[in-house]
Design a protein around this motif. Structure first.
Motif, short mmCIF file in Angstrom:
data_model
loop_
_atom_site.label_atom_id
_atom_site.label_comp_id
_atom_site.label_asym_id
_atom_site.label_seq_id
_atom_site.Cartn_x
_atom_site.Cartn_y
_atom_site.Cartn_z
N LYS A 104 43.88 58.79 39.97
CA LYS A 104 43.80 58.41 38.55
C LYS A 104 43.02 57.11 38.41
O LYS A 104 43.29 56.14 39.12
CB LYS A 104 45.20 58.25 37.96
N PHE A 105 42.08 57.08 37.47
CA PHE A 105 41.31 55.87 37.20
C PHE A 105 42.16 54.94 36.34
O PHE A 105 42.64 55.31 35.27
CB PHE A 105 40.02 56.24 36.46
N LEU A 106 42.32 53.67 36.80
CA LEU A 106 43.15 52.70 36.10
C LEU A 106 42.36 51.62 35.37
O LEU A 106 42.93 50.88 34.58
CB LEU A 106 44.12 52.03 37.09
N GLY A 107 41.07 51.52 35.63
CA GLY A 107 40.26 50.52 34.94
C GLY A 107 39.27 49.86 35.89
O GLY A 107 39.33 50.04 37.11
N ASN A 108 38.34 49.12 35.29
CA ASN A 108 37.38 48.38 36.13
C ASN A 108 37.27 46.94 35.67
O ASN A 108 37.65 46.59 34.55
CB ASN A 108 36.00 49.07 36.12
N HIS A 109 36.75 46.13 36.56
CA HIS A 109 36.60 44.70 36.31
C HIS A 109 35.18 44.29 36.64
O HIS A 109 34.62 44.70 37.66
CB HIS A 109 37.57 43.89 37.19
N LEU A 110 34.58 43.46 35.77
CA LEU A 110 33.27 42.89 36.03
C LEU A 110 33.42 41.42 36.37
O LEU A 110 34.24 40.71 35.80
CB LEU A 110 32.37 43.04 34.80
N GLY A 111 32.58 40.96 37.29
CA GLY A 111 32.59 39.56 37.70
C GLY A 111 32.90 39.45 39.16
O GLY A 111 33.95 39.92 39.62
N GLY A 112 32.01 38.82 39.93
CA GLY A 112 32.14 38.83 41.36
C GLY A 112 33.01 37.76 41.97
O GLY A 112 33.28 37.80 43.16
N SER A 113 33.49 36.79 41.16
CA SER A 113 34.15 35.64 41.77
C SER A 113 35.47 35.25 41.12
O SER A 113 36.01 34.19 41.45
CB SER A 113 33.20 34.43 41.73
N THR A 114 35.96 36.05 40.20
CA THR A 114 37.24 35.74 39.56
C THR A 114 38.26 36.85 39.86
O THR A 114 37.89 38.00 40.07
CB THR A 114 37.06 35.60 38.03
N ASN A 134 34.50 36.41 29.55
CA ASN A 134 35.69 36.82 30.31
C ASN A 134 35.76 36.09 31.65
O ASN A 134 36.84 35.64 32.07
CB ASN A 134 35.69 38.33 30.55
N GLN A 135 34.63 35.95 32.34
CA GLN A 135 34.64 35.20 33.60
C GLN A 135 35.07 33.75 33.37
O GLN A 135 35.83 33.18 34.16
CB GLN A 135 33.26 35.25 34.25
N LEU A 136 34.59 33.16 32.28
CA LEU A 136 34.98 31.79 31.95
C LEU A 136 36.47 31.69 31.70
O LEU A 136 37.16 30.79 32.22
CB LEU A 136 34.19 31.32 30.72
#
Length: 596
Positions: A143-153, A394-396
């Motif tokens: 099941k797909f639960l979501g994705n996150h963007l940003g390589g360092s947080t 969002n990364q901030l």
């Protein structure tokens, strides 16, 4: 065959549909879901994971995440990849450092591991990924639960409702491809590592728990302001304890939030006296803890004031990069970094150009170093793209939420070396506003521009910042160092300037030139000239030359660089100091003693 495969569903769709990734780009894993982890026990998920690179995104097209575990002899159709057996890699790690054939690989890679679970009533399970470069899609039992963007947080996802009794399968698809709409975009000046390169943890929590906690010194200097977010309960009391201050106070929860202004006069944190207080907060069956320092950081005219007193930032810039580990950070590496900063005479580090490991700020708190932390809004970001802005903001906010209790962090930086356009101004001004809404107790900065025609500091963004960062390489990329003298004379900023970058490449060892460009002697000369000019500019209130260690980067390929930026004061072995190290150390120690 693919046409009959329940995994591929439809051959034409799997082979030809270029919107295959759209259902997996929800971007639902954001700062809002981050978990406060201080003092919590966690199950480490580090170690060996099954692994496969997937340049063509066949895994998303054919839905590898839906494949059920089965022994090879029991399969009735051929398969391209089995997530449950085969090659393994260590987590945390960067795949570039594991095999030579993956060194320049950019694209997707799949990580899979078993997760055994015995459900307990009234408990919740939160997965936390410390960092994965760059887009991480999370699947559990298909099941797909979501994705996150940003390589360092970091990011979190709740697994509670999808965990089965017994064996479960956790699968992460991590993609490090550089694109025009990401933050940073395609063109950068540091190595594009890939993979899950910080710690992975599973937290077992009660039904109602403390999701977030922030503490800061009150504006009157005689109180502590506390803000808490409770997940799973609207009402109740949080019991906050700071024994050394004699505080043990109940804070009422209203609609899932608790806030209080508590009279207190803590000893203030500074690099000379890095005082920290142990605290605990309890809500029902949930208990968290932290070590927090209290201080003020403000600006007045062109001065930076720490606890009301002017401070000059004796700094150095740092990347996360290691000859053998890549972007993976260890405790020993961090402590060596701070030791070298101490030898330089630093009271300040610029952590460039992305959020570094959270342990860096914790150690800075303990050891007494001020920090500039930033997000990778670097060079030519897609400033007119709302989705790119949402990613940057969002990364901030993830960085602020993660590190807002760290007294060492005095500056949030919102960008580096961006062209002064209307779109960029709107983008960056919005980031500055977002940072101040989230945390009004720190200074906001960015590396701004010099007008090379008029030879003066000139950037429309500056009026929206507290500190103007200037990256200047006079004597190196701008060969006429006397222009720096003219810039100093022509500029009259109304707020402090920090020279956020300056320096020159200095190759050492076999094959290095003895004189001229890329020689250690030339690098030393640039440092001497820079110090001589900058020391007398009254609006310059600090500097963080580029950089502490030589570091790996794809775009630097001349015969002296060979894939490394050689501006480090210390070579890439993190041991061999260059002559310019001593020049800067002499200047910093003299300034610390009040001789300058």
């Amino acid at each position: 065959m693919l046409e009959r495969s329940t995994i591929g569903e439809n051959a034409l769709q799997a082979l030809h549909d270029e919107d295959y990734a759209a259902p997996f780009d929800t971007r639902a894993l954001t700062h809002k879901g981050l978990l406060f982890t201080g003092g919590r026990d966690a199950q480490s998920l580090d170690g060996d994971w099954n692994f496969c690179v997937d340049l063509l995104d066949t895994g998303l097209r054919q839905k590898w995440f839906s494949m059920l575990p089965a022994a090879p002899e029991n399969r009735t159709e051929p398969w391209d990849y089995d997530p449950y057996m085969g090659e393994t890699v260590a987590v945390p790690a960067n795949w570039q450092m594991l095999k030579e054939k993956w060194y320049f690989y950019e694209g997707s890679a799949w990580y899979t591991r078993a997760l055994d679970h015995s459900p307990r009533a009234g408990r919740r399970q939160i997965l936390r990924i410390g960092a994965a470069q760059y887009d991480c899609k999370v699947f559990l039992n298909g099941k797909f639960l979501g994705n996150h963007l940003g390589g360092s947080t970091p990011f979190c996802v709740e697994l509670t409702d999808d965990l089965q009794d017994g064996r479960n399968w956790l699968m992460l698809c991590v993609n490090n491809a550089r694109t025009l709409d990401r933050v940073p975009m395609r063109n950068t000046d540091w190595f594009n590592y890939g993979g899950i390169y910080r710690e992975t943890q599973l937290f077992d929590l009660p039904a109602a728990f403390i999701r977030d906690m922030g503490l800061r010194l009150g504006p009157d200097g005689a109180s502590i302001v506390v803000d808490l977010e409770i997940d799973g309960a609207d009402h109740g009391d949080v019991q906050l304890s700071i024994p050394e201050l004699g505080l043990d106070q109940a804070i009422a929860v209203v609609n899932g939030h608790a806030s209080a202004v508590i009279p207190a006069q803590p000893e203030l944190w500074s690099p000379d006296t890095p005082k920290l207080y142990d605290l605990q907060a309890r809500f029902g069956d949930d208990l968290v803890s932290d070590r927090v320092g209290f201080r003020t950081i403000t600006r007045q005219g062109t001065d930076i004031l720490l606890n009301g007193e002017p401070v000059w930032l004796r700094g150095i810039s740092v990347h996360e990069d290691d000859l053998t580990l890549g972007k993976v950070t260890t405790e020993d590496d961090l402590r060596a970094r701070f030791q070298h900063a101490k030898e330089l005479g630093c009271n300040f580090l610029r952590l460039a150009h992305y959020p570094h490991h959270e342990r860096a700020a914790q150690l800075a708190d303990e050891l007494g170093f001020m920090l500039w932390q930033e997000i990778p809004v670097y060079w030519a970001i897609a400033f007119d793209n709302p989705a790119t802005y949402a990613d940057a903001e969002n990364q901030l906010l993830e960085l602020i939420r993660r590190d807002r209790n760290r007294a060492s962090v005095i500056i949030w930086s919102i960008g580096n070396e961006n062209p002064d356009t209307d779109a960029r101004l709107s983008f960056m001004r919005a980031l500055a506003d977002a940072a101040r809404r989230a945390d009004d107790t720190r200074l906001i900065a960015a590396a701004c521009l010099i007008n090379h025609t008029r030879n003066r500091i000139e950037d429309r963004l500056a009026e929206h910042l507290d500190v103007i960062g200037i990256n200047e390489y006079y004597g190196w990329y701008d060969e006429n160092i006397t222009d720096l003298i003219e810039i100093g004379r022509n500029s009259a900023p109304d707020r402090p300037v920090v020279i956020s970058e300056t320096g020159a490449d200095g190759a050492i060892g076999k094959g290095a030139p003895e004189t001229g460009l890329f020689s250690e002697a030339y690098m030393t000369q640039v440092y001497r000239q820079q110090i001589e000019i900058l020391r007398d500019l009254d609006y310059v209130k600090g500097m963080s030359p580029w950089i502490l260690y030589d570091f790996r980067v794809e775009r630097r390929q001349n015969i002296f660089q060979n894939g490394f930026n050689k501006k480090g004061l210390i070579a890439a072995d993190k041991r061999t100091k260059k002559e310019a190290f001593g020049v800067l150390a002499q200047f910093y120690h003299a300034r610390a003693r009040g001789e300058i």
